[in-house]
Structure formats: C-alpha cells, structure tokens
Design a protein around this motif. Structure first.
Motif, PDB file in Angstrom:
ATOM      1  N   MET A   1       3.711  17.267   1.407  1.00  0.00           N
ATOM      2  CA  MET A   1       2.771  16.168   0.853  1.00  0.00           C
ATOM      3  C   MET A   1       2.769  15.624   2.541  1.00  0.00           C
ATOM      4  O   MET A   1       3.066  16.274   3.271  1.00  0.00           O
ATOM      5  N   ARG A   5      -0.666  10.800   2.607  1.00  0.00           N
ATOM      6  CA  ARG A   5       0.416  10.573   1.703  1.00  0.00           C
ATOM      7  C   ARG A   5       1.182   9.731   1.612  1.00  0.00           C
ATOM      8  O   ARG A   5       1.533   8.988   0.851  1.00  0.00           O
ATOM      9  N   VAL A   6       2.031  10.221   2.473  1.00  0.00           N
ATOM     10  CA  VAL A   6       3.067   9.014   2.863  1.00  0.00           C
ATOM     11  C   VAL A   6       2.879   7.525   3.225  1.00  0.00           C
ATOM     12  O   VAL A   6       3.950   6.726   2.570  1.00  0.00           O
ATOM     13  N   TYR A   7       2.230   7.638   4.135  1.00  0.00           N
ATOM     14  CA  TYR A   7       1.909   6.253   4.145  1.00  0.00           C
ATOM     15  C   TYR A   7       1.383   5.547   3.504  1.00  0.00           C
ATOM     16  O   TYR A   7       0.765   4.551   3.715  1.00  0.00           O
ATOM     17  N   GLY A   8       0.713   6.144   2.686  1.00  0.00           N
ATOM     18  CA  GLY A   8      -0.286   5.068   1.787  1.00  0.00           C
ATOM     19  C   GLY A   8       0.587   5.186   0.850  1.00  0.00           C
ATOM     20  O   GLY A   8      -0.335   4.544  -0.392  1.00  0.00           O
ATOM     21  N   ASN A   9       1.861   5.967   0.072  1.00  0.00           N
ATOM     22  CA  ASN A   9       3.227   5.764  -0.912  1.00  0.00           C
ATOM     23  C   ASN A   9       3.851   4.343  -0.438  1.00  0.00           C
ATOM     24  O   ASN A   9       4.676   4.580   0.561  1.00  0.00           O
ATOM     25  N   MET A  10       3.763   3.585  -0.689  1.00  0.00           N
ATOM     26  CA  MET A  10       4.745   2.488  -0.668  1.00  0.00           C
ATOM     27  C   MET A  10       6.007   2.725  -0.633  1.00  0.00           C
ATOM     28  O   MET A  10       7.414   1.976   0.011  1.00  0.00           O
ATOM     29  N   ALA A  11       6.812   3.939  -1.795  1.00  0.00           N
ATOM     30  CA  ALA A  11       8.158   3.732  -1.628  1.00  0.00           C
ATOM     31  C   ALA A  11       8.104   4.720  -0.893  1.00  0.00           C
ATOM     32  O   ALA A  11       9.405   4.698   0.102  1.00  0.00           O
ATOM     33  N   TYR A  12       7.380   6.264  -0.354  1.00  0.00           N
ATOM     34  CA  TYR A  12       7.703   6.422   1.070  1.00  0.00           C
ATOM     35  C   TYR A  12       7.549   5.826   2.307  1.00  0.00           C
ATOM     36  O   TYR A  12       8.497   5.512   3.491  1.00  0.00           O
ATOM     37  N   TRP A  92      -4.160  -1.874   2.306  1.00  0.00           N
ATOM     38  CA  TRP A  92      -3.821  -1.817   0.767  1.00  0.00           C
ATOM     39  C   TRP A  92      -5.114  -2.558   0.225  1.00  0.00           C
ATOM     40  O   TRP A  92      -4.761  -2.701  -1.317  1.00  0.00           O
ATOM     41  N   ARG A 106       2.638  -5.874  -1.153  1.00  0.00           N
ATOM     42  CA  ARG A 106       2.253  -4.621  -0.330  1.00  0.00           C
ATOM     43  C   ARG A 106       1.929  -5.431   1.412  1.00  0.00           C
ATOM     44  O   ARG A 106       1.994  -5.205   2.606  1.00  0.00           O
TER      45      ARG A 106
END
Length: 551
Positions: A1, A5-12, A92, A106
C-alpha cells in the motif's frame, strides 16, 4: 500500500498516530531488568551483572551506555514528524457533502492527533536535552537517500535554542488539546500535559547544570547571567498548571493508592503511559521469600534516612539512641508506603506474612538474591498477586502529576524570590498568590501523610536543602532523583560515594538490632552530568556533531 493510501485511510491513519507513543519511557525496568533508580542513591539492583551496574561503577562511555536514549528518541521524533508531515494535505473533503457527520469526525480527529504530535515531539526532545545538552533539531522527516548529504552535515543546536523549540511545541499543543480526556483516551496528552512538560523543561533550563558561571559553550547551557529571569519563567509555567486546579487537578487522598490505580485514574495524574496487563514487575520485585519472586530494585539506606520524623519534621539520626533502636517508628508515613520494611506485613501468593529481612529470615541474607540493602520495594508493587498461578495486573507509569508541579513551582519561586515572597512576575504579567513554602506544604499536608509544614522565615539556602530532600521522598522511584542531582550539579556527592544498606539481627519475636553499613562504593565524576553523544553519531556526521566535554 502506498504512503498516500495509508494516510488517506482513517484506520491506517489511526494506527500511524499511535506509533510515536511506543517510544515514550515506560519507567519500569527500562535498563535491562532495572531502572534508573538503581543508578542513583535511591536504590541498588540486586543482580551484579545487570547493565545498570556499569553506570554505578563508571564503566560507561560514548561507545557503550546502558541508557543510550539517542536513537529511541530520534525514532519517536521521526514518527511524529512523519505523521504531521503526511497529514498536512489530508482534508477529507470527499466526505464534506456526502457525509457531513463523518467529515466533521475525521477533521476533528486529525487535528487532535496532529496536536498530540507537537506534545510528543517536545517530550522526546526534552528526554534528549536533559541527557546531552543541545542536540540537532530535526523538524521534518528526513529521507536517508535524498537527504544524505544534509544528514551528514547535521550539527547540534544550542541548548537554549532546543529549550525554546520544546516550549513552542508545548504552547501549540496546549492551545488546542482538550482539558480532560474521556476514559477511552487515558494516556493521551491534554492541555495540562503540555503545560506540565513546558514547566519541567523550563525548570531544568534554569538549573545549575545549564547555568554555570563563565560558560561560553551554547551547546552546554546558557552563556548569560539571567538566572532570575529563567527561574521566574519556570515559576510562571508551573503556575499555569496549578491554575487548572482544583477543577482539573487535585492531590490524591491516598499516597499508596495513587500508584496502584489499575485501569483507573485520578485527578492528580496529568500525563501517564498505560503499560497494560502483566506481572513481570511483580516477579522482579517480590521478595525471594515468595515463590516466583526474584528481587530486583532494593531501596537504599540513603533513601530511607531521608524520611523525616513525623512529630516535628526533624532529620532522622542514627547517632540518636531512640532513633537507632527503633528506626521506623514515628517516621514520615510515605516511608512505609514506599518501602517494604522489616517485620511489616506483605501479601502474595494467597498469604499475608511479616517480611523477615533479618539475617537468616525468610527474606534476608544469606539467601540467594535476597535484598542487600535490608529493604524491598513497595511503591508501584501490586500485592496479593499469586505468581504461582501467573496472575497479572494493570500498571501505568505516571509521567506528570500535580505534586511534582507544586514542588517544581516551590523550587523556581525560592530560587527567584525566596521561600515566602509572592511578588508580581518580572514581566508584570502575573501576580504570584502562592509562595514557595505554601506550595510545598500543600504536598506535605496530603491526607494520610500530614507532615509538619515548613516554617516561616527560612533562608533561601535552608529552604533549598529541605525542598531537595522533599523531592527525594515524595518523588522516590519516579525517575526524578537521577536527573535532579545532575541538574543541581551535585552528582559527585549524591550519586558518587557510599550506597548503604542495613544489617538486621533478630533478638526475639518483636525486637531487632539495626546497623547501617556500606554495600557499594559508586563512581561519579563531573563529566557524567551530561551523557556522551554516541560515538557512532559523531562519526556518521563527519565530526559535525561535537562530543560533550571529557568524553
């Protein structure tokens, strides 16, 4: 990944936010199986081959340091820099119209987490400067490939410059962090956490080690003589925390229970690290007289002697026949709440019994791994665990609490103005309503402690001596003494020299004789006030990172 994508995904993103916390000091057994108390005059590590003993014998240097904190703290700084840098462009916006509630959540979480990074970054830099003096200030995430030349040219920033950077991080964090945390977020910093870190940083900055007369090296401290201004600034920073009480912070009414909160908390704690469920600390500190106990950190007679007499606050004296005949009677209540004393009850493995620290007793010499000092540790230790069944418990490491801030304030006020003065600050922006003496007496008046107050009319010097002893007692085993004696530049006498224990002989079921004796001669020379820069860092920088004097 990809990183995007990591920093655009809230869980990550939530996981990435947790990463810097892992580099915070946890306090318990951080130097091998020991902790820094055993490298101060507070305690002795029972096992002779633990790495902490190298600090005590003077066998440590720029090539080998048991407390090599350089890499750990810079890793924490990098993780914090990584988070703030990569969330600079996270908006976001895609949720603003489609899901306004999710958008708000967010945005608010991202802002909160970024402000936590300011606090953490300040914390890691404080951990560095108290050890090394001025260090390189790295404010962005460096790329070891693209930035290699810049990395090799890194230099140490001046100590004062580093202090101001930490203060700026704390000011930013304090401006935006919440005043309180919900239970689910215990262990996350608050406004008070940031203000307390700022206050402690400024207290250290005003101390003797970093304000030596004639100093011309900005890496080692200040080169001017504005001591009073620095003490006044530290007092103001402490006042900002104290002004939050009693609404936000209050002294706990039970000194022992304060350090045994399990999964709970109380209003004295300003910042903590949750350690989780385990029993390794109990295994390392229960007496060998209990199945599963290994003994580890044993309080020294040096520490025990620091606890005053309960009736009048006078000093304990072995040359006083009444004191030496019954050395634990009529003492500051914090002694029995911090130290396991001979013939006192202790509960473990489903049973309660008196601790037999006399020679030949169930917990005394010559048993293998029995306490060499005549004492076992009580503070933080959870009794009633059954180690034979591997029973576990919660622990937390208290990094900042209200009592320390009162003592920090008392020290700063005394150095700036004396014990009883309540003037306006030097810049005229605040008027102090609490004197140094009043502040320390609030700590001594804690329910269950109720020690006699410091009297009116003490000299600055007399107050300083008693306050330093009060810190030694109130903050024992909280990772303060090891650093206090350095910042006061008294390590050669407070750490170097004799570490004592007590030989206990049983006369009959209720009577014993006590004879203090020297168990270890420790080495401390003035250059040890500051740690050496790890030699590998000096080499990697082609000498641009300058080594500390004497190393």
């Amino acid at each position: 990944m990809s990183i995007d994508r990591v920093y655009g995904n809230m869980a990550y993103l939530a996981n990435a936010r947790v990463a810097p916390y892992s580099y915070l000091p946890s306090g318990y057994n951080t130097i091998g199986n020991s902790w820094l108390a055993s490298a101060s005059d507070e305690a002795e590590e029972i096992y002779p081959f633990e790495s902490i003993q190298n600090l005590n014998s003077g066998v440590w240097n720029q090539y080998s340091n048991p407390d090599n904190a350089w890499s750990r703290n810079y890793q924490g700084i990098r993780a914090a820099n990584d988070f703030t840098q990569m969330t600079d462009t996270v908006s976001w916006y895609q949720y603003k119209l489609s899901d306004p509630g999710e958008y708000t959540t967010r945005v608010n979480n991202t802002k909160k987490w970024r402000n936590e990074m300011y606090f953490l970054r300040g914390y890691f830099y404080f951990e560095l400067i108290k050890r090394y003096g001025g260090v390189p200030l790295i404010k962005t995430k460096l790329n070891p490939n693209a930035d290699l030349d810049a990395i090799k040219k890194l230099k140490r920033n001046g100590f004062g410059t580093c202090v101001e950077y930490i203060v700026s991080q704390c000011d930013t964090a304090a401006k935006y962090l919440a005043v309180t945390q919900a239970a689910a977020y215990y262990g996350n910093p608050t406004k008070g956490s940031a203000l307390a870190l700022k206050a402690r940083t400024l207290l250290y900055a005003a101390s003797d080690l970093f304000n030596k007369a004639g100093n011309s090296d900005t890496l080692l401290g200040y080169t001017d003589a504005n001591w009073q201004m620095r003490w006044d600034r530290a007092a103001k920073a402490c006042k900002a925390v104290l002004d939050m009480s009693p609404v936000t912070y209050k002294l706990h009414t039970d000194y022992k229970a304060l350090f045994l909160l399990g999964s709970g908390t109380n209003a004295e704690i300003i910042f903590e690290r949750r350690v989780g469920v385990q029993n390794s600390f109990e295994k390392a500190n229960y007496s060998v007289g209990f199945n599963g106990g290994n003994t580890g950190t044993c309080p020294s007679q040096n520490l025990v002697d620091a606890y005053e007499m309960k009736t009048d606050g006078s000093t304990f004296d072995w040359s006083n026949p009444a004191h030496s005949a019954n050395p634990y009677a009529n003492r500051d209540p914090r002694l029995a709440l911090t130290v396991v004393l001979n013939n006192s009850n202790f509960a473990a493995n489903g049973a309660t019994r008196p601790i037999e620290l006399w020679e030949g007793g169930k917990d005394g010499l010559p048993l293998d791994r029995a306490s060499k000092t005549g004492y076992y540790l009580k503070k933080y230790v959870v009794e009633n665990l059954d180690l034979t069944k591997n029973q576990t418990t919660y622990h937390q490491w208290i990094a900042f609490r209200l009592a320390e801030v009162y003592l920090n304030y008392a020290e700063a006020m005394n150095e700036a103005y004396g014990p009883d003065a309540k003037p306006a600050s030097l810049d005229g922006k605040v008027t102090y309503t609490l004197s140094a003496r009043e502040a320390v007496n609030l700590v001594r008046a804690r329910t269950g402690v109720a020690m006699p107050p410091f009297p009116l009319g003490m000299t600055k010097e007399a107050f300083r001596t008693r306050l330093r002893n009060e810190r030694k007692v109130e903050l024992a085993f909280e990772d303060h003494r090891y650093w206090d004696v350095r910042r006061w530049a008294i390590g050669t006498t407070a750490i170097g020299g004799e570490i004592k224990g007590v030989k206990i002989t049983k006369v009959d079921a209720t009577n014993f004789t006590y004879a203090p004796y020297v168990i270890e001669q420790r080495t401390f020379i003035p250059k040890m006030d500051l740690y050496p820069i790890p030699q590998e860092e000096v080499v990697k920088s082609n000498g641009n990172i300058v080594q500390n004097p004497g190393w």
